[in-house]
Design a protein around this motif. Structure first.
Motif, PDB file in Angstrom:
ATOM      1  N   TYR A  11       0.831  -1.211   0.000  1.00 32.90           N
ATOM      2  CA  TYR A  11       0.000   0.000   0.000  1.00 32.90           C
ATOM      3  C   TYR A  11       0.865   1.261   0.000  1.00 32.90           C
ATOM      4  O   TYR A  11       1.932   1.312   0.619  1.00 32.90           O
ATOM      5  CB  TYR A  11      -0.912   0.001   1.229  1.00 32.90           C
ATOM      6  CG  TYR A  11      -1.720   1.259   1.371  1.00 32.90           C
ATOM      7  CD1 TYR A  11      -2.818   1.500   0.553  1.00 32.90           C
ATOM      8  CD2 TYR A  11      -1.362   2.239   2.300  1.00 32.90           C
ATOM      9  CE1 TYR A  11      -3.550   2.666   0.663  1.00 32.90           C
ATOM     10  CE2 TYR A  11      -2.090   3.403   2.418  1.00 32.90           C
ATOM     11  CZ  TYR A  11      -3.187   3.617   1.598  1.00 32.90           C
ATOM     12  OH  TYR A  11      -3.901   4.771   1.706  1.00 32.90           O
ATOM     13  N   PRO A  46       0.034   5.575   0.265  1.00 23.25           N
ATOM     14  CA  PRO A  46      -0.956   6.661   0.350  1.00 23.25           C
ATOM     15  C   PRO A  46      -0.937   7.544  -0.897  1.00 23.25           C
ATOM     16  O   PRO A  46       0.092   7.691  -1.569  1.00 23.25           O
ATOM     17  CB  PRO A  46      -0.510   7.451   1.587  1.00 23.25           C
ATOM     18  CG  PRO A  46       0.312   6.484   2.382  1.00 23.25           C
ATOM     19  CD  PRO A  46       0.993   5.603   1.375  1.00 23.25           C
ATOM     20  N   LEU A  47      -2.083   8.137  -1.205  1.00 23.78           N
ATOM     21  CA  LEU A  47      -2.201   8.944  -2.418  1.00 23.78           C
ATOM     22  C   LEU A  47      -1.243  10.132  -2.424  1.00 23.78           C
ATOM     23  O   LEU A  47      -0.704  10.488  -3.474  1.00 23.78           O
ATOM     24  CB  LEU A  47      -3.645   9.433  -2.575  1.00 23.78           C
ATOM     25  CG  LEU A  47      -4.661   8.375  -3.033  1.00 23.78           C
ATOM     26  CD1 LEU A  47      -6.072   8.922  -2.915  1.00 23.78           C
ATOM     27  CD2 LEU A  47      -4.377   7.941  -4.467  1.00 23.78           C
ATOM     28  N   GLN A  64       2.073   8.892  -3.438  1.00 22.45           N
ATOM     29  CA  GLN A  64       2.040   8.555  -4.857  1.00 22.45           C
ATOM     30  C   GLN A  64       2.224   9.795  -5.714  1.00 22.45           C
ATOM     31  O   GLN A  64       3.000   9.807  -6.675  1.00 22.45           O
ATOM     32  CB  GLN A  64       0.708   7.882  -5.208  1.00 22.45           C
ATOM     33  CG  GLN A  64       0.593   7.424  -6.644  1.00 22.45           C
ATOM     34  CD  GLN A  64       1.458   6.214  -6.945  1.00 22.45           C
ATOM     35  OE1 GLN A  64       1.716   5.410  -6.060  1.00 22.45           O
ATOM     36  NE2 GLN A  64       1.891   6.086  -8.181  1.00 22.45           N
ATOM     37  N   SER A  92      -2.311   2.503  -4.226  1.00 23.40           N
ATOM     38  CA  SER A  92      -3.192   3.225  -3.314  1.00 23.40           C
ATOM     39  C   SER A  92      -4.533   2.537  -3.105  1.00 23.40           C
ATOM     40  O   SER A  92      -5.332   2.960  -2.274  1.00 23.40           O
ATOM     41  CB  SER A  92      -3.408   4.660  -3.814  1.00 23.40           C
ATOM     42  OG  SER A  92      -2.160   5.341  -3.887  1.00 23.40           O
ATOM     43  N   PRO A 104      -9.312   3.440  -4.338  1.00 24.94           N
ATOM     44  CA  PRO A 104      -8.375   4.025  -3.375  1.00 24.94           C
ATOM     45  C   PRO A 104      -8.907   3.882  -1.958  1.00 24.94           C
ATOM     46  O   PRO A 104     -10.106   4.011  -1.702  1.00 24.94           O
ATOM     47  CB  PRO A 104      -8.311   5.491  -3.808  1.00 24.94           C
ATOM     48  CG  PRO A 104      -8.704   5.486  -5.253  1.00 24.94           C
ATOM     49  CD  PRO A 104      -9.725   4.394  -5.378  1.00 24.94           C
TER      50      PRO A 104
END
Length: 219
Positions: A70, A72-73, A76, A116, A207
């Motif tokens: 994973y 997080p946005l 990213q 995400s 997401p």
């Protein structure tokens, strides 16, 4: 990942939980990209199940080593911006559209980011002691720095590394994963790119946010 058809795929609505891969004994989790909250080790429950299916198909003495799941946005977006800016410095003749396309070969635009969703992981093969096998390039080698040797089907790597990539690909494909072909280490299930490759009309996962136990307890 820059193909607009990928971003247009409808999102599924799954509340499937994230599972901490550090609690899965069959998988080695590398700490090189570890964050304080442990987000890097989280993967959707159903994806973990498929990873274990793939693990059972591996030749004796081999295992999976995961460096990141994973993401997080906001991280990213930061990684995408950083790589796009690096390309801009290297290729001043490229316009914004070319930069977007080329950057997307290495880092997904945030709107389609597999990591995400909790459905993607960066994974390689390791021996029983955790030592990484020769895969031709390091994980996260860029196309420019590696002369495209990071592409899954690259031929400018040793025969041994090509064999290791074939083993990795064979077991993960049988378990239902899809590979992003410019990154031999990147595999996913249930995200928009997976839907694009498999012809699904919507994703399994969208997401999601990760909240560590410490944050849940107000720490």
């Amino acid at each position: 990942m820059s193909d607009p058809r990928i971003a247009a795929i409808a999102l599924g609505n799954s509340d499937e939980p994230l599972v901490d891969l550090r609690n899965v004994p069959e998988v080695v989790v590398d700490g090189r990209l570890a964050d304080a909250a442990g987000a890097y080790a989280q993967l959707r429950e159903g994806v973990v199940s498929r990873l274990l299916d793939a693990h059972r198909l591996l030749p004796r003495g081999l295992g999976f080593l995961v460096t990141e799941a994973y993401r997080p946005l906001d991280r990213q977006q930061a990684i995408f911006d950083e790589y796009r800016d690096e390309l801009r410095r290297r290729r001043a003749e490229w316009d914004d559209q070319r930069l977007f396309v080329e950057a997307s070969k290495f880092v997904s635009p945030v709107g389609v980011a597999p990591h995400s969703t909790g459905g993607a992981l960066d994974v390689t093969l390791c021996a029983e002691g955790g030592e990484e096998l020769d895969m031709g390039t390091a994980i996260d080698a860029t196309p420019i720095a590696s002369d495209n040797a990071c592409f899954t089907a690259a031929t400018n790597i040793s025969a041994r590394a090509q064999r290791h990539r074939r083993i990795l690909s064979a077991v993960l494909v049988r378990a239902g994963f899809v590979n992003y072909p410019t990154e031999w280490w990147h595999w996913s299930f249930g995200d928009r790119y997976w839907a694009h490759v498999t012809g699904a009309d919507r994703t399994r996962y969208g997401p999601t946010e990760f909240t560590s136990a410490a944050k849940k307890n107000g720490c």
